[in-house]
Scaffold this motif. Structure first.
Motif, PDB file in Angstrom:
ATOM      1  N   MET A  12      16.426  21.644  -1.988  1.00  0.00           N
ATOM      2  CA  MET A  12      16.409  20.469  -2.871  1.00  0.00           C
ATOM      3  C   MET A  12      15.006  19.883  -3.005  1.00  0.00           C
ATOM      4  SD  MET A  12      18.667  16.945  -2.592  1.00  0.00           S
ATOM      5  CE  MET A  12      20.165  17.854  -2.299  1.00  0.00           C
ATOM      6  N   PHE A  13      14.262  19.869  -1.904  1.00  0.00           N
ATOM      7  CA  PHE A  13      12.896  19.357  -1.893  1.00  0.00           C
ATOM      8  C   PHE A  13      11.988  20.392  -1.237  1.00  0.00           C
ATOM      9  CE2 PHE A  13      15.722  15.691  -1.650  1.00  0.00           C
ATOM     10  CZ  PHE A  13      15.269  14.904  -2.690  1.00  0.00           C
ATOM     11  N   THR A  14      10.768  20.503  -1.744  1.00  0.00           N
ATOM     12  CA  THR A  14       9.778  21.393  -1.155  1.00  0.00           C
ATOM     13  C   THR A  14       8.510  20.599  -0.904  1.00  0.00           C
ATOM     14  OG1 THR A  14      10.693  23.268  -2.394  1.00  0.00           O
ATOM     15  CG2 THR A  14       8.504  23.550  -1.417  1.00  0.00           C
ATOM     16  N   ILE A  15       8.213  20.370   0.356  1.00  0.00           N
ATOM     17  CA  ILE A  15       7.063  19.547   0.728  1.00  0.00           C
ATOM     18  C   ILE A  15       6.008  20.444   1.351  1.00  0.00           C
ATOM     19  CG2 ILE A  15       6.256  17.623   2.145  1.00  0.00           C
ATOM     20  CD1 ILE A  15       9.079  16.449   1.935  1.00  0.00           C
ATOM     21  N   SER A  16       4.832  20.447   0.758  1.00  0.00           N
ATOM     22  CA  SER A  16       3.740  21.298   1.236  1.00  0.00           C
ATOM     23  C   SER A  16       3.090  20.688   2.466  1.00  0.00           C
ATOM     24  CB  SER A  16       2.680  21.459   0.141  1.00  0.00           C
ATOM     25  OG  SER A  16       3.243  21.997  -1.035  1.00  0.00           O
ATOM     26  N   ALA A  17       2.695  21.542   3.388  1.00  0.00           N
ATOM     27  CA  ALA A  17       1.873  21.082   4.507  1.00  0.00           C
ATOM     28  C   ALA A  17       0.523  20.637   3.962  1.00  0.00           C
ATOM     29  CB  ALA A  17       1.687  22.207   5.520  1.00  0.00           C
ATOM     30  N   LEU A  18      -0.039  19.597   4.547  1.00  0.00           N
ATOM     31  CA  LEU A  18      -1.332  19.112   4.091  1.00  0.00           C
ATOM     32  C   LEU A  18      -2.414  20.143   4.384  1.00  0.00           C
ATOM     33  CD1 LEU A  18      -1.186  15.339   5.098  1.00  0.00           C
ATOM     34  CD2 LEU A  18      -1.036  16.318   2.817  1.00  0.00           C
ATOM     35  N   ASP A  19      -3.290  20.349   3.402  1.00  0.00           N
ATOM     36  CA  ASP A  19      -4.359  21.337   3.510  1.00  0.00           C
ATOM     37  C   ASP A  19      -5.437  20.822   4.459  1.00  0.00           C
ATOM     38  OD1 ASP A  19      -6.409  23.162   3.105  1.00  0.00           O
ATOM     39  OD2 ASP A  19      -5.944  23.401   0.977  1.00  0.00           O
ATOM     40  N   PRO A  20      -5.780  21.600   5.501  1.00  0.00           N
ATOM     41  CA  PRO A  20      -6.793  21.132   6.453  1.00  0.00           C
ATOM     42  C   PRO A  20      -8.233  21.404   6.040  1.00  0.00           C
ATOM     43  CG  PRO A  20      -5.904  23.223   7.187  1.00  0.00           C
ATOM     44  CD  PRO A  20      -5.160  22.857   5.912  1.00  0.00           C
ATOM     45  N   GLN A  21      -8.460  21.936   4.828  1.00  0.00           N
ATOM     46  CA  GLN A  21      -9.801  22.383   4.468  1.00  0.00           C
ATOM     47  C   GLN A  21     -10.838  21.261   4.471  1.00  0.00           C
ATOM     48  OE1 GLN A  21     -10.219  23.916   0.489  1.00  0.00           O
ATOM     49  NE2 GLN A  21      -8.986  22.296  -0.450  1.00  0.00           N
ATOM     50  N   LEU A  22     -10.388  20.020   4.216  1.00  0.00           N
ATOM     51  CA  LEU A  22     -11.337  18.900   4.196  1.00  0.00           C
ATOM     52  C   LEU A  22     -11.419  18.160   5.533  1.00  0.00           C
ATOM     53  CD1 LEU A  22     -10.855  17.086   0.743  1.00  0.00           C
ATOM     54  CD2 LEU A  22     -12.772  18.495   1.473  1.00  0.00           C
ATOM     55  N   ASP A  23     -10.649  18.594   6.509  1.00  0.00           N
ATOM     56  CA  ASP A  23     -10.544  17.821   7.760  1.00  0.00           C
ATOM     57  C   ASP A  23     -11.900  17.561   8.401  1.00  0.00           C
ATOM     58  OD1 ASP A  23      -7.850  17.855   7.313  1.00  0.00           O
ATOM     59  OD2 ASP A  23      -7.308  18.824   9.205  1.00  0.00           O
ATOM     60  N   SER A  24     -12.719  18.601   8.504  1.00  0.00           N
ATOM     61  CA  SER A  24     -14.017  18.417   9.166  1.00  0.00           C
ATOM     62  C   SER A  24     -14.917  17.495   8.359  1.00  0.00           C
ATOM     63  CB  SER A  24     -14.693  19.768   9.397  1.00  0.00           C
ATOM     64  OG  SER A  24     -14.897  20.446   8.171  1.00  0.00           O
ATOM     65  N   SER A  25     -14.842  17.583   7.031  1.00  0.00           N
ATOM     66  CA  SER A  25     -15.648  16.710   6.176  1.00  0.00           C
ATOM     67  C   SER A  25     -15.187  15.255   6.282  1.00  0.00           C
ATOM     68  CB  SER A  25     -15.575  17.169   4.717  1.00  0.00           C
ATOM     69  OG  SER A  25     -16.113  18.455   4.563  1.00  0.00           O
ATOM     70  N   ILE A  26     -13.869  15.052   6.339  1.00  0.00           N
ATOM     71  CA  ILE A  26     -13.336  13.689   6.494  1.00  0.00           C
ATOM     72  C   ILE A  26     -13.798  13.106   7.825  1.00  0.00           C
ATOM     73  CG2 ILE A  26     -11.248  12.282   6.692  1.00  0.00           C
ATOM     74  CD1 ILE A  26      -9.809  14.490   5.009  1.00  0.00           C
ATOM     75  N   GLN A  27     -13.670  13.901   8.888  1.00  0.00           N
ATOM     76  CA  GLN A  27     -14.067  13.402  10.212  1.00  0.00           C
ATOM     77  C   GLN A  27     -15.562  13.117  10.270  1.00  0.00           C
ATOM     78  OE1 GLN A  27     -11.573  12.804  12.628  1.00  0.00           O
ATOM     79  NE2 GLN A  27     -13.292  11.532  13.328  1.00  0.00           N
ATOM     80  N   HIS A  28     -16.354  13.961   9.645  1.00  0.00           N
ATOM     81  CA  HIS A  28     -17.806  13.731   9.599  1.00  0.00           C
ATOM     82  C   HIS A  28     -18.116  12.418   8.891  1.00  0.00           C
ATOM     83  CE1 HIS A  28     -21.938  14.136   8.014  1.00  0.00           C
ATOM     84  NE2 HIS A  28     -22.168  14.842   9.125  1.00  0.00           N
ATOM     85  N   CYS A  29     -17.422  12.182   7.788  1.00  0.00           N
ATOM     86  CA  CYS A  29     -17.606  10.944   7.022  1.00  0.00           C
ATOM     87  C   CYS A  29     -17.271   9.727   7.892  1.00  0.00           C
ATOM     88  CB  CYS A  29     -16.738  10.976   5.776  1.00  0.00           C
ATOM     89  SG  CYS A  29     -16.851   9.515   4.730  1.00  0.00           S
ATOM     90  N   LEU A  30     -16.160   9.787   8.611  1.00  0.00           N
ATOM     91  CA  LEU A  30     -15.748   8.680   9.475  1.00  0.00           C
ATOM     92  C   LEU A  30     -16.742   8.470  10.618  1.00  0.00           C
ATOM     93  CD1 LEU A  30     -11.913   9.434   9.732  1.00  0.00           C
ATOM     94  CD2 LEU A  30     -12.944   7.471   8.583  1.00  0.00           C
ATOM     95  N   ASP A  31     -17.179   9.560  11.206  1.00  0.00           N
ATOM     96  CA  ASP A  31     -18.042   9.468  12.387  1.00  0.00           C
ATOM     97  C   ASP A  31     -19.444   8.985  12.064  1.00  0.00           C
ATOM     98  OD1 ASP A  31     -15.969  10.313  13.968  1.00  0.00           O
ATOM     99  OD2 ASP A  31     -16.673  12.383  14.142  1.00  0.00           O
ATOM    100  N   HIS A  32     -19.859   9.112  10.809  1.00  0.00           N
ATOM    101  CA  HIS A  32     -21.228   8.755  10.440  1.00  0.00           C
ATOM    102  C   HIS A  32     -21.324   7.427   9.685  1.00  0.00           C
ATOM    103  CE1 HIS A  32     -21.884  12.850  11.754  1.00  0.00           C
ATOM    104  NE2 HIS A  32     -23.172  12.584  11.811  1.00  0.00           N
ATOM    105  N   LYS A  33     -20.232   6.673   9.668  1.00  0.00           N
ATOM    106  CA  LYS A  33     -20.322   5.292   9.189  1.00  0.00           C
ATOM    107  C   LYS A  33     -21.101   4.469  10.220  1.00  0.00           C
ATOM    108  CE  LYS A  33     -17.815   5.803   5.435  1.00  0.00           C
ATOM    109  NZ  LYS A  33     -18.433   5.693   4.087  1.00  0.00           N
ATOM    110  N   THR A  34     -21.630   3.331   9.789  1.00  0.00           N
ATOM    111  CA  THR A  34     -22.482   2.531  10.677  1.00  0.00           C
ATOM    112  C   THR A  34     -21.645   1.764  11.698  1.00  0.00           C
ATOM    113  OG1 THR A  34     -22.517   0.874   8.901  1.00  0.00           O
ATOM    114  CG2 THR A  34     -24.459   2.270   9.127  1.00  0.00           C
ATOM    115  N   LYS A  35     -21.176   2.510  12.682  1.00  0.00           N
ATOM    116  CA  LYS A  35     -20.334   1.970  13.761  1.00  0.00           C
ATOM    117  C   LYS A  35     -20.266   3.015  14.860  1.00  0.00           C
ATOM    118  CE  LYS A  35     -16.288   4.102  11.770  1.00  0.00           C
ATOM    119  NZ  LYS A  35     -16.393   5.217  12.734  1.00  0.00           N
ATOM    120  N   PRO A  36     -19.943   2.619  16.061  1.00  0.00           N
ATOM    121  CA  PRO A  36     -19.667   3.618  17.106  1.00  0.00           C
ATOM    122  C   PRO A  36     -18.452   4.456  16.704  1.00  0.00           C
ATOM    123  CG  PRO A  36     -20.013   1.444  18.067  1.00  0.00           C
ATOM    124  CD  PRO A  36     -19.906   1.240  16.592  1.00  0.00           C
TER     125      PRO A  36
END
Length: 343
Positions: free
Chosen positions: A1-25
């Motif tokens: 009835m429903f087909t839900i795709s797993a989230l694509d991890p291809q951007l995971d490292s880029s997202i984490q890099h973006c978060l880690d390099h904001k002006t904060k610890p």
């Protein structure tokens, strides 16, 4: 009835890099960082946005109230829907405060309701059957409810919404939610049952006995998650489940309220394993089973304010935090752009 795709991890490292390099610890914004990461993953972007936030509150009545499981009479469901239409409930106030478009959905209220722009009439029947003695709804009714919830979400998505919250109203529905939890998680009813609208110990004991009688009726039956929903659910719980599944299928951000809404999410997660990747649990209900339910799903909630109102109220109160997660990842400077040393 429903087909839900797993989230694509291809951007995971880029997202984490973006978060880690904001002006904060690193990690210093705590759950806001976890939330921002999830929003970026759902939308597959480093610049998430919230478009036309929606709130659908599903209302229905429950045959199990005949067993004395609630302090309030069944006609309070109808009265509260009228209050929603008139804009006088807590969820109305919070939705107005945060610019969330609100609609209440008649999924199966046992009473007449007026035509109104704030009301969507999608009634399956005037309340479920008493699940102590028989299935709460037929398999056909359950499927109808699931598909109607999906249809309503698809309409909101087509109008440009990418984030949607789900609440509920229905006298007796904490009993239904606790029964679903006990059956799906194979837990004792005593671990799942709480005070609901304010029952004392004797009232909670009665509610627990009622759920145990229903579980005894189902003992030995081999039931798929959708079958359990038909046996023990409410029309609002089933319709909300279909709405949640469709929202995830459409890659929307799914906002989940408290104990009853989480029981819909629990069924959804049993029907589609990838569902939880799209779900943001907004608050931890004071209802005693909710903490155990969240733990069983491996999720945490944004807020813990001792709330147990329902109506989607926890979603609307948490919405500014979701907006803050989007704002900081989009607008906060990086160490490089701000010329700040990153140690």
């Amino acid at each position: 009835m429903f087909t839900i795709s797993a989230l694509d991890p291809q951007l995971d490292s880029s997202i984490q890099h973006c978060l880690d390099h904001k002006t904060k610890p690193q990690g210093s914004l705590g759950k806001l960082e976890t939330l921002a990461f999830q929003l970026c993953r759902i939308q597959q972007t480093l610049t998430p946005e919230l478009s036309k936030p929606q709130m659908l509150v599903f209302a229905a009545d429950h045959g199990v109230v005949a067993e004395g499981v609630s302090l309030f009479p069944q006609n309070v469901t109808q009265q509260m829907v009228l209050n929603f239409i008139q804009g006088g409930a807590a969820i109305n106030c919070f939705c107005r405060q945060h610019g969330i478009e609100f609609r209440v959905v008649n999924a199966g209220v046992n009473g007449d309701l007026p035509e109104d722009n704030a009301l969507i009439n999608a009634s399956i029947a005037r309340g479920t059957c008493n699940f102590v003695n028989e299935p709460a709804m037929s398999s056909a009714q359950c499927e109808q409810a699931l598909l109607k919830g999906a249809e309503l979400v698809a309409d909101r998505h087509q109008r440009g919404a990418n984030i949607i919250g789900f609440g509920e109203m229905g006298i007796g529905n904490t009993t239904s939610a606790a029964a679903l939890m006990a059956k799906l998680l194979k837990l004792p009813a005593e671990d799942c049952t709480g005070a609901g609208t304010g029952l004392n110990k004797a009232g909670v004991d009665q509610k627990t006995k009622v759920i145990n009688r229903a579980l005894k009726r189902l003992k030995g039956k081999k039931l798929a998650p959708q079958d359990v929903l038909a046996e023990l659910g409410g029309f609002e719980i089933a319709m909300m489940c279909g709405a949640m599944l469709k929202a995830a299928e459409l890659k929307m951000v799914v906002l989940v309220d408290g104990f009853i809404a989480s029981s819909s999410a629990l069924v959804a997660s049993k029907m589609e394993a990838n569902f939880l990747q799209y779900a943001v649990f907004c608050h931890k209900s004071k209802e005693q089973g909710h903490k155990k339910m969240l733990k069983a799903m491996g999720v945490d909630a944004l807020l813990d304010l001792d709330m147990r109102l329902g109506e989607g109220s926890g979603i609307a109160v948490a919405y500014p935090l979701i907006a803050s997660a989007v704002y900081f990842i989009n607008e906060m400077a990086s160490f490089e752009s701000a010329g700040v040393d990153n140690v």
